[in-house]
Design a protein around this motif. Structure first.
Motif, PDB file in Angstrom:
ATOM      1  N   PHE A 116       0.818  -1.210   0.000  1.00  0.00           N
ATOM      2  CA  PHE A 116       0.000   0.000   0.000  1.00  0.00           C
ATOM      3  C   PHE A 116       0.857   1.268   0.000  1.00  0.00           C
ATOM      4  O   PHE A 116       0.537   2.231  -0.696  1.00  0.00           O
ATOM      5  CB  PHE A 116      -0.963   0.008   1.188  1.00  0.00           C
ATOM      6  CG  PHE A 116      -2.138  -0.904   0.995  1.00  0.00           C
ATOM      7  CD1 PHE A 116      -3.088  -0.629   0.049  1.00  0.00           C
ATOM      8  CD2 PHE A 116      -2.274  -2.043   1.765  1.00  0.00           C
ATOM      9  CE1 PHE A 116      -4.166  -1.464  -0.146  1.00  0.00           C
ATOM     10  CE2 PHE A 116      -3.353  -2.884   1.596  1.00  0.00           C
ATOM     11  CZ  PHE A 116      -4.313  -2.595   0.629  1.00  0.00           C
ATOM     12  N   LEU A 117       1.935   1.292   0.772  1.00  0.00           N
ATOM     13  CA  LEU A 117       2.801   2.469   0.798  1.00  0.00           C
ATOM     14  C   LEU A 117       3.484   2.702  -0.549  1.00  0.00           C
ATOM     15  O   LEU A 117       3.586   3.838  -1.018  1.00  0.00           O
ATOM     16  CB  LEU A 117       3.857   2.329   1.895  1.00  0.00           C
ATOM     17  CG  LEU A 117       3.394   2.529   3.326  1.00  0.00           C
ATOM     18  CD1 LEU A 117       4.520   2.187   4.292  1.00  0.00           C
ATOM     19  CD2 LEU A 117       2.932   3.944   3.546  1.00  0.00           C
ATOM     20  N   ALA A 118       3.956   1.627  -1.163  1.00  0.00           N
ATOM     21  CA  ALA A 118       4.624   1.773  -2.456  1.00  0.00           C
ATOM     22  C   ALA A 118       3.641   2.223  -3.534  1.00  0.00           C
ATOM     23  O   ALA A 118       3.984   3.069  -4.369  1.00  0.00           O
ATOM     24  CB  ALA A 118       5.295   0.459  -2.862  1.00  0.00           C
ATOM     25  N   ALA A 119       2.436   1.686  -3.511  1.00  0.00           N
ATOM     26  CA  ALA A 119       1.433   2.123  -4.494  1.00  0.00           C
ATOM     27  C   ALA A 119       1.105   3.603  -4.302  1.00  0.00           C
ATOM     28  O   ALA A 119       0.962   4.352  -5.279  1.00  0.00           O
ATOM     29  CB  ALA A 119       0.181   1.265  -4.377  1.00  0.00           C
ATOM     30  N   ASP A 120       0.995   4.034  -3.050  1.00  0.00           N
ATOM     31  CA  ASP A 120       0.721   5.448  -2.785  1.00  0.00           C
ATOM     32  C   ASP A 120       1.906   6.317  -3.191  1.00  0.00           C
ATOM     33  O   ASP A 120       1.720   7.407  -3.758  1.00  0.00           O
ATOM     34  CB  ASP A 120       0.405   5.644  -1.301  1.00  0.00           C
ATOM     35  CG  ASP A 120       0.029   7.077  -0.996  1.00  0.00           C
ATOM     36  OD1 ASP A 120      -0.918   7.588  -1.627  1.00  0.00           O
ATOM     37  OD2 ASP A 120       0.692   7.690  -0.133  1.00  0.00           O
ATOM     38  N   ASP A 121       3.131   5.874  -2.932  1.00  0.00           N
ATOM     39  CA  ASP A 121       4.306   6.634  -3.340  1.00  0.00           C
ATOM     40  C   ASP A 121       4.391   6.770  -4.859  1.00  0.00           C
ATOM     41  O   ASP A 121       4.719   7.838  -5.382  1.00  0.00           O
ATOM     42  CB  ASP A 121       5.580   5.975  -2.824  1.00  0.00           C
ATOM     43  CG  ASP A 121       5.829   6.277  -1.364  1.00  0.00           C
ATOM     44  OD1 ASP A 121       4.979   6.950  -0.745  1.00  0.00           O
ATOM     45  OD2 ASP A 121       6.872   5.845  -0.846  1.00  0.00           O
ATOM     46  N   LEU A 122       4.096   5.700  -5.570  1.00  0.00           N
ATOM     47  CA  LEU A 122       4.134   5.767  -7.030  1.00  0.00           C
ATOM     48  C   LEU A 122       3.066   6.715  -7.567  1.00  0.00           C
ATOM     49  O   LEU A 122       3.299   7.449  -8.533  1.00  0.00           O
ATOM     50  CB  LEU A 122       3.971   4.370  -7.627  1.00  0.00           C
ATOM     51  CG  LEU A 122       5.153   3.433  -7.418  1.00  0.00           C
ATOM     52  CD1 LEU A 122       4.801   2.023  -7.844  1.00  0.00           C
ATOM     53  CD2 LEU A 122       6.362   3.933  -8.173  1.00  0.00           C
ATOM     54  N   ARG A 123       1.903   6.728  -6.933  1.00  0.00           N
ATOM     55  CA  ARG A 123       0.841   7.650  -7.355  1.00  0.00           C
ATOM     56  C   ARG A 123       1.261   9.095  -7.119  1.00  0.00           C
ATOM     57  O   ARG A 123       1.081   9.946  -7.985  1.00  0.00           O
ATOM     58  CB  ARG A 123      -0.453   7.345  -6.599  1.00  0.00           C
ATOM     59  CG  ARG A 123      -1.624   8.225  -7.023  1.00  0.00           C
ATOM     60  CD  ARG A 123      -2.855   7.952  -6.190  1.00  0.00           C
ATOM     61  NE  ARG A 123      -2.626   8.173  -4.777  1.00  0.00           N
ATOM     62  CZ  ARG A 123      -2.675   9.368  -4.191  1.00  0.00           C
ATOM     63  NH1 ARG A 123      -2.932  10.446  -4.898  1.00  0.00           N
ATOM     64  NH2 ARG A 123      -2.463   9.491  -2.897  1.00  0.00           N
ATOM     65  N   THR A 124       1.838   9.371  -5.952  1.00  0.00           N
ATOM     66  CA  THR A 124       2.260  10.749  -5.678  1.00  0.00           C
ATOM     67  C   THR A 124       3.462  11.156  -6.525  1.00  0.00           C
ATOM     68  O   THR A 124       3.623  12.330  -6.836  1.00  0.00           O
ATOM     69  CB  THR A 124       2.573  10.938  -4.182  1.00  0.00           C
ATOM     70  OG1 THR A 124       3.510   9.959  -3.768  1.00  0.00           O
ATOM     71  CG2 THR A 124       1.323  10.843  -3.347  1.00  0.00           C
ATOM     72  N   MET A 125       4.307  10.188  -6.914  1.00  0.00           N
ATOM     73  CA  MET A 125       5.397  10.506  -7.840  1.00  0.00           C
ATOM     74  C   MET A 125       4.837  10.880  -9.208  1.00  0.00           C
ATOM     75  O   MET A 125       5.339  11.799  -9.868  1.00  0.00           O
ATOM     76  CB  MET A 125       6.345   9.319  -7.975  1.00  0.00           C
ATOM     77  CG  MET A 125       7.274   9.127  -6.820  1.00  0.00           C
ATOM     78  SD  MET A 125       8.269   7.653  -7.081  1.00  0.00           S
ATOM     79  CE  MET A 125       8.933   7.402  -5.456  1.00  0.00           C
ATOM     80  N   ARG A 126       3.812  10.168  -9.635  1.00  0.00           N
ATOM     81  CA  ARG A 126       3.189  10.463 -10.920  1.00  0.00           C
ATOM     82  C   ARG A 126       2.541  11.847 -10.912  1.00  0.00           C
ATOM     83  O   ARG A 126       2.559  12.565 -11.898  1.00  0.00           O
ATOM     84  CB  ARG A 126       2.138   9.400 -11.231  1.00  0.00           C
ATOM     85  CG  ARG A 126       1.717   9.345 -12.653  1.00  0.00           C
ATOM     86  CD  ARG A 126       0.816   8.151 -12.927  1.00  0.00           C
ATOM     87  NE  ARG A 126       0.973   7.149 -11.897  1.00  0.00           N
ATOM     88  CZ  ARG A 126      -0.022   6.551 -11.235  1.00  0.00           C
ATOM     89  NH1 ARG A 126      -1.244   6.816 -11.517  1.00  0.00           N
ATOM     90  NH2 ARG A 126       0.186   5.676 -10.297  1.00  0.00           N
ATOM     91  N   LEU A 127       1.979  12.243  -9.764  1.00  0.00           N
ATOM     92  CA  LEU A 127       1.357  13.559  -9.652  1.00  0.00           C
ATOM     93  C   LEU A 127       2.372  14.673  -9.464  1.00  0.00           C
ATOM     94  O   LEU A 127       2.044  15.841  -9.629  1.00  0.00           O
ATOM     95  CB  LEU A 127       0.372  13.573  -8.478  1.00  0.00           C
ATOM     96  CG  LEU A 127      -0.865  12.716  -8.638  1.00  0.00           C
ATOM     97  CD1 LEU A 127      -1.676  12.721  -7.365  1.00  0.00           C
ATOM     98  CD2 LEU A 127      -1.705  13.224  -9.800  1.00  0.00           C
TER      99      LEU A 127
END
Length: 172
Positions: A116-127
């Motif tokens: 969950f943390l990695a998925a959230d980090d990847l989403r915020t990196m994309r944004l």
């Protein structure tokens, strides 16, 4: 029953006029604004929201400031804990070492947290809100953690199927 202190046509409840004593509205914009709107309407394009013809690009290009560092190191440390738990799970399941299946199952908590943390980090990196320098390590942590989650659950399922107790024998 009504309030005896209120009278019909009480001046306190009458609508106030916004005009001045001479009848002029102090909030009016005047005739100059109407003339300017008429001139602009005749020269306006049919699409009011289109970019001006002079600029070739988008009318607004958002600029993001990176506000948070990447957490790839933390995610890889947690993933190494789950890999260790996965190894204990498979050693227990394949060699009948009788350490119980509670210890390998503890590795599920950091493993799911990393997913969950990695998925959230990847989403915020994309944004653009997180530093994208750790994207490859975050992806590595995500995939390793997802794989070890599956292996821990498979090994624990096998231990339950084979009848291995939840705690080691003689623990209590």
């Amino acid at each position: 029953m009504s309030n005896p202190l209120l009278r019909p046509d009480d001046p306190r409840f009458r609508k106030q006029q916004i005009s001045q004593a001479d009848g002029a509205n102090p909030y009016a914009e005047g005739d100059g604004v109407l003339e300017a709107e008429a001139d602009a309407a005749s020269t306006r394009d049919k699409n009011s929201f289109a970019a001006p013809a002079s600029s070739g690009g988008r009318p607004f290009v958002p600029q993001y400031e990176v506000t948070a560092d990447h957490r790839a190191g933390l995610l890889l440390i947690l993933t190494s804990i789950t890999i260790l738990a996965s190894g204990v799970a498979w050693l227990t399941a394949t060699s009948f070492m009788l350490v119980g299946w509670l210890l390998p199952l503890i590795g599920i908590v950091p493993s799911i947290a990393v997913v969950f943390l990695a998925a959230d980090d990847l989403r915020t990196m994309r944004l653009g809100a997180r530093d994208p320098a750790g994207r490859t390590l975050t992806l590595l942590a995500l995939w390793l953690s997802a794989f070890t989650t599956i292996t821990i659950l498979t090994a624990t399922g096998l231990m339950i199927y084979w009848g291995i107790s939840i705690l080691p024998p003689g623990f209590l």
